[in-house]
Write a protein that holds these residues in place. Structure first.
Motif, PDB file in Angstrom:
ATOM      1  N   VAL A   1      12.115 -22.593  14.079  1.00  0.00           N
ATOM      2  CA  VAL A   1      13.244 -22.469  13.161  1.00  0.00           C
ATOM      3  C   VAL A   1      13.192 -23.675  12.237  1.00  0.00           C
ATOM      4  O   VAL A   1      13.292 -24.812  12.680  1.00  0.00           O
ATOM      5  CB  VAL A   1      14.590 -22.416  13.908  1.00  0.00           C
ATOM      6  N   ILE A   2      12.985 -23.422  10.943  1.00  0.00           N
ATOM      7  CA  ILE A   2      12.877 -24.528  10.000  1.00  0.00           C
ATOM      8  C   ILE A   2      14.145 -24.690   9.170  1.00  0.00           C
ATOM      9  O   ILE A   2      14.300 -25.698   8.484  1.00  0.00           O
ATOM     10  CB  ILE A   2      11.630 -24.394   9.102  1.00  0.00           C
ATOM     11  N   GLU A   3      15.027 -23.701   9.232  1.00  0.00           N
ATOM     12  CA  GLU A   3      16.298 -23.823   8.542  1.00  0.00           C
ATOM     13  C   GLU A   3      17.306 -22.899   9.216  1.00  0.00           C
ATOM     14  O   GLU A   3      16.959 -21.812   9.659  1.00  0.00           O
ATOM     15  CB  GLU A   3      16.143 -23.444   7.072  1.00  0.00           C
ATOM     16  N   GLU A   4      18.545 -23.355   9.290  1.00  0.00           N
ATOM     17  CA  GLU A   4      19.608 -22.550   9.885  1.00  0.00           C
ATOM     18  C   GLU A   4      20.794 -22.567   8.938  1.00  0.00           C
ATOM     19  O   GLU A   4      21.194 -23.615   8.451  1.00  0.00           O
ATOM     20  CB  GLU A   4      20.009 -23.123  11.236  1.00  0.00           C
ATOM     21  N   TYR A   5      21.315 -21.379   8.652  1.00  0.00           N
ATOM     22  CA  TYR A   5      22.461 -21.262   7.765  1.00  0.00           C
ATOM     23  C   TYR A   5      23.622 -20.684   8.567  1.00  0.00           C
ATOM     24  O   TYR A   5      23.451 -19.697   9.255  1.00  0.00           O
ATOM     25  CB  TYR A   5      22.219 -20.290   6.616  1.00  0.00           C
ATOM     26  N   GLY A   6      24.771 -21.267   8.428  1.00  0.00           N
ATOM     27  CA  GLY A   6      25.956 -20.704   9.053  1.00  0.00           C
ATOM     28  C   GLY A   6      26.762 -19.944   8.013  1.00  0.00           C
ATOM     29  O   GLY A   6      26.966 -20.419   6.908  1.00  0.00           O
ATOM     30  N   THR A   7      27.151 -18.736   8.349  1.00  0.00           N
ATOM     31  CA  THR A   7      28.024 -17.964   7.469  1.00  0.00           C
ATOM     32  C   THR A   7      29.254 -17.588   8.274  1.00  0.00           C
ATOM     33  O   THR A   7      29.309 -17.791   9.488  1.00  0.00           O
ATOM     34  CB  THR A   7      27.329 -16.682   6.954  1.00  0.00           C
ATOM     35  N   ASP A   8      30.241 -17.022   7.615  1.00  0.00           N
ATOM     36  CA  ASP A   8      31.457 -16.607   8.309  1.00  0.00           C
ATOM     37  C   ASP A   8      31.185 -15.464   9.288  1.00  0.00           C
ATOM     38  O   ASP A   8      31.862 -15.325  10.290  1.00  0.00           O
ATOM     39  CB  ASP A   8      32.523 -16.158   7.310  1.00  0.00           C
ATOM     40  N   GLU A   9      30.179 -14.648   8.996  1.00  0.00           N
ATOM     41  CA  GLU A   9      29.935 -13.446   9.788  1.00  0.00           C
ATOM     42  C   GLU A   9      28.872 -13.627  10.870  1.00  0.00           C
ATOM     43  O   GLU A   9      28.979 -13.089  11.951  1.00  0.00           O
ATOM     44  CB  GLU A   9      29.528 -12.299   8.869  1.00  0.00           C
ATOM     45  N   GLU A  10      27.811 -14.371  10.555  1.00  0.00           N
ATOM     46  CA  GLU A  10      26.687 -14.481  11.496  1.00  0.00           C
ATOM     47  C   GLU A  10      25.864 -15.720  11.173  1.00  0.00           C
ATOM     48  O   GLU A  10      25.973 -16.278  10.092  1.00  0.00           O
ATOM     49  CB  GLU A  10      25.805 -13.237  11.411  1.00  0.00           C
ATOM     50  N   ALA A  11      25.065 -16.123  12.119  1.00  0.00           N
ATOM     51  CA  ALA A  11      24.118 -17.216  11.875  1.00  0.00           C
ATOM     52  C   ALA A  11      22.829 -16.611  11.339  1.00  0.00           C
ATOM     53  O   ALA A  11      22.417 -15.535  11.748  1.00  0.00           O
ATOM     54  CB  ALA A  11      23.857 -17.974  13.164  1.00  0.00           C
ATOM     55  N   ARG A  12      22.218 -17.299  10.425  1.00  0.00           N
ATOM     56  CA  ARG A  12      20.939 -16.866   9.864  1.00  0.00           C
ATOM     57  C   ARG A  12      19.923 -17.974  10.054  1.00  0.00           C
ATOM     58  O   ARG A  12      20.256 -19.143   9.994  1.00  0.00           O
ATOM     59  CB  ARG A  12      21.077 -16.523   8.387  1.00  0.00           C
TER      60      ARG A  12
END
Length: 69
Positions: A36-47
């Motif tokens: 995993v080289i990048e992780e994005y948090g959103t209101d609905e799900e993790a990407r």
């Protein structure tokens, strides 16, 4: 991190994979073994953006997979 045994592919993903000659088993290997080289948090799900090197004969193909929980 998404589990490789529970994958749903979007129509866009399948189209891009087809254009680039990437089989589903390559995506599954990337999710199981990649970094995993990048992780994005959103209101609905993790990407996640996952990187994996696929060794093919004498060269290395870099695979990037965008995945979500």
């Amino acid at each position: 991190m998404p589990y490789p045994d529970n994958i749903a592919y979007t129509a866009h993903a399948v189209q891009q994979m087809d254009q680039r000659g990437i089989a589903k088993n390559v995506v599954e290997k990337a999710l199981a073994n990649g970094e995993v080289i990048e992780e994005y948090g959103t209101d609905e799900e993790a990407r996640y953006l996952v990187h994996w090197n696929e060794e093919i004969q004498q060269y290395t193909r870099h695979i990037h997979v965008v995945a979500a929980d």
